[in-house]
Design an enzyme around this catalytic site. Structure first.
Site: not given
Ligand SMILES: Cc1ncc(COP(=O)(O)O)c(C=O)c1O
Length: 285
Positions: A208, A184, A151, A33
């Site tokens: 991620l 993270e 993701k 997603y």
């Molecule tokens: C596990 C995780 N890390 C980091 C992020 C931040 O990602 P983005 O900057 O692409 O929204 C998300 C976003 O939902 C996430 O689920």
């Protein structure tokens, strides 16, 4: 209209939107997603989100039926049905439905669900004064297991981590890996500032690679803020001058405290510069 759902191209009211109990997203989290937001009636950074959707799908060997351009058009078209100035748009693609078996070849076609609603803004004080975070008692998955850089629809690791934040009334929970390094947070990436240097976990660590993280890294380089992609510990984070979270919906959100320990000067000048640079970037996107 406040919310909309589209399942495999058919729009429905959220209360009437239904998906099979045999859908593998429901059964196994066998899905990928993305969440995209809009600013002033325009989807933001949608192309890199679609690139990541394809990368995630490829890594779980899920064949997507459309091209990147077709996904872009589908998302734009759906967004046009309810172009809230500031919208939250989620697209989830599961491996589809079929007999209950782990066999990934059992289903024949994927299921696509898009969901759109007005974005509920975070309180201004979160951006001005920062938020409390906690270190979760559960570890982030290893890249060698369920790679966090995919993701996927399987967020149980992050759900369990978030429980720590919810119990402590903190805004986010940060996860370490098995080596004791910060990875993270449950839905955001982590940065800290140490003696004027900006640190974030390496690209190939158990994270991620957030789209917002990438933008912030590029902005920091443009502002000549020294940047190190390096592993750091919870002690480093607690001793940092400043720290912040990044995500599509949080943008650049300062961290005020970690496990109740207030950081030295967070938000501080580096966070402020990056927040401003991010807002400018969004304005010009
Ligand atoms: C596990 C995780 N890390 C980091 C992020 C931040 O990602 P983005 O900057 O692409 O929204 C998300 C976003 O939902 C996430 O689920």
């Amino acid at each position: 209209m406040e919310e909309l759902v589209m399942i495999n191209g058919a729009i429905s009211k959220p209360s009437e939107a239904k998906i099979s109990v045999f859908d593998r997203g429901f059964l196994y989290g066998d899905a990928t997603y993305e969440v995209v937001r809009s600013y002033s009636g325009k989807l933001f950074a949608v192309e890199p989100h679609i690139d990541r959707l394809f990368l995630s799908a490829e890594r779980i060997s899920m064949k997507l039926p459309y091209t990147k351009k077709q996904y872009l058009d589908r998302m734009q078209e759906f967004y046009q049905k309810a172009p809230f100035d500031d919208a939250y748009l989620r697209i989830q693609i599961s491996r589809g439905e079929g007999p209950i078996t782990l066999d990934p070849y059992a289903p024949t076609t994927v299921n696509e669900v898009m969901y759109l609603r007005p974005l509920k803004p975070h309180p201004r004080e979160y951006f001005e004064r920062g938020v409390p975070v906690v270190i979760a008692g559960v570890l982030r998955n290893s890249k060698k297991a369920m790679d966090p850089d995919i993701k996927s629809g399987n967020y149980l690791n992050n759900v369990l981590a978030y429980k720590f934040a919810a119990e402590k009334k903190a805004h986010e929970a940060i996860m370490e890996n098995s080596e004791g390094f910060i990875t993270e947070a449950t839905t955001s990436n982590v940065f800290c500032v140490v003696n004027g240097e900006l640190w974030t976990s390496p690209d190939d660590s158990d994270i991620l690679r957030g789209i917002t993280r990438n933008i912030v890294i590029t902005l920091a380089q443009g502002l000549d803020i020294p940047l190190k992609k390096k592993n750091f510990t919870r002690q480093d984070l607690k001793n940092a001058d400043e720290a912040f979270l990044t995500s599509s919906t949080r943008e650049v959100m300062p961290i005020a405290s970690v496990n109740g320990d207030v950081l030295k000067s967070s938000p501080g000048p580096v966070t402020r510069r990056l927040q401003q640079a991010y807002y400018d970037y969004v304005k010009n996107a």
